[in-house]
Write a protein that holds these residues in place. Structure first.
Motif, short mmCIF file in Angstrom:
data_model
loop_
_atom_site.label_atom_id
_atom_site.label_comp_id
_atom_site.label_asym_id
_atom_site.label_seq_id
_atom_site.Cartn_x
_atom_site.Cartn_y
_atom_site.Cartn_z
N SER A 5 55.08 32.42 34.48
CA SER A 5 53.77 32.05 33.94
C SER A 5 53.00 31.10 34.86
CB SER A 5 53.92 31.42 32.56
OG SER A 5 54.74 30.27 32.62
N LYS A 8 50.08 32.54 40.07
CA LYS A 8 48.67 32.95 40.02
C LYS A 8 48.27 33.86 41.19
CE LYS A 8 48.25 30.13 36.54
NZ LYS A 8 48.23 30.68 35.15
N SER A 107 47.87 46.84 39.70
CA SER A 107 48.30 46.07 38.53
C SER A 107 48.02 44.58 38.73
CB SER A 107 49.78 46.30 38.24
OG SER A 107 50.61 45.70 39.21
N ASP A 110 44.25 44.20 38.23
CA ASP A 110 43.91 44.40 36.82
C ASP A 110 44.31 43.21 35.96
OD1 ASP A 110 42.90 46.86 37.49
OD2 ASP A 110 44.58 48.01 36.66
N ASN A 111 45.36 42.49 36.40
CA ASN A 111 45.84 41.34 35.63
C ASN A 111 45.34 40.00 36.15
OD1 ASN A 111 48.03 42.18 33.45
ND2 ASN A 111 48.32 43.56 35.20
N GLY A 112 44.42 40.06 37.08
CA GLY A 112 43.73 38.84 37.52
C GLY A 112 44.46 37.98 38.54
N TYR A 113 45.47 38.52 39.21
CA TYR A 113 46.18 37.75 40.21
C TYR A 113 45.44 37.76 41.55
CZ TYR A 113 50.24 37.63 37.11
OH TYR A 113 51.07 37.41 36.04
N LEU A 214 55.33 44.19 38.38
CA LEU A 214 55.17 42.91 37.67
C LEU A 214 56.29 42.71 36.68
CD1 LEU A 214 51.32 42.53 37.08
CD2 LEU A 214 52.82 40.96 38.34
N ASP A 215 56.63 43.75 35.95
CA ASP A 215 57.69 43.64 34.94
C ASP A 215 59.02 43.27 35.57
OD1 ASP A 215 56.06 44.16 32.81
OD2 ASP A 215 56.57 46.30 32.66
N LYS A 218 58.91 39.68 36.71
CA LYS A 218 58.99 38.79 35.53
C LYS A 218 60.42 38.69 35.02
CE LYS A 218 56.78 38.04 31.04
NZ LYS A 218 55.75 38.54 30.09
#
Length: 222
Positions: A5, A8, A107, A110-113, A214-215, A218
């Motif tokens: 989390s 960024k 991805s 799309d997820n703002g990174y 990403l998954d 994570k």
């Protein structure tokens, strides 16, 4: 331990991570070594992930001729290698994007990174244009402005700065030992792509680019 989390931004190496140009580098260096009568069977692995002048020094030392050339002559040799390399990469297309990396980049966006490029290759803009990924890498470290090459962390620190992020907020992706060392020294989370034994200093390791999602990142940071 940094939490997912907290992340960024992502700082990418190019060769062996986004696309595979190592074969072109190896061929171009091989052409130069042959011209200089230097037999270097493992040239591709030896120069992987390091800057042009550092690679040239390795090759000249292999031939025992590192003191036979002036700085100006060495610069000319490096330029000759680059000319060979540029000719070889002219036919690159989107087919040269490594499996899964186009989807991964999408991805991230799309997820703002944030996305930046930390490649020692001065030809990175040309390569990105050829394979159709320039729009993802609007933040690119200029290797001509670096004082130190990998494994020094400078290029990865600058990659984070381009995103206005602290290195601790970034994940760095590399396929070379020198690159992993640089990422770790910068204080970023290192993702190694390739042989886990060779890249055993990486915080996270994936065998190949198809696993880079990403998954999966994570999960590895949980």
């Amino acid at each position: 331990m940094v939490k997912f989390s907290d992340i960024k931004g992502f700082v990418f190496d190019l060769d062996g991570v986004v696309t595979d140009t190592s074969k072109y580098h190896a061929e171009a260096w091989g052409q130069l070594a042959t011209k200089l009568n230097i037999d270097y069977p493992g040239i591709g692995d030896a120069v992987k992930g390091i800057g042009r002048m550092d690679a040239l020094e390795l090759i000249l030392k292999k031939g025992g001729v590192e003191n036979d050339y002036t700085p100006e002559q060495k610069e000319a040799l490096a330029t000759e290698k680059n000319t060979n390399y540029v000719q070889l990469i002219q036919n690159m297309t989107a087919k040269d994007i490594l499996p899964g990396m186009a989807d991964f980049l999408k991805s991230l966006r799309d997820n703002g990174y944030g996305i930046s490029l930390a490649s020692a290759s001065r030809n990175a803009p040309t390569i990105l244009a050829k394979i159709g990924l320039s729009d993802y890498f609007t933040k690119t470290v200029d290797p001509a402005n670096l004082k130190n090459g990998k494994p020094d962390p400078e290029i990865f620190i600058k990659g984070a700065q381009l995103l206005n992020l602290d290195p601790s907020q970034c994940i760095g992706l590399e396929d070379a030992v020198a690159g992993i060392q640089g990422i770790n020294a910068a204080g970023e989370v290192s993702v190694g792509i390739g042989d886990p034994q060779m890249l055993n200093k990486a915080a996270i390791n994936f065998i190949d680019t198809t696993q880079v999602t990403l998954d999966n990142i994570k999960k590895a940071m949980a």
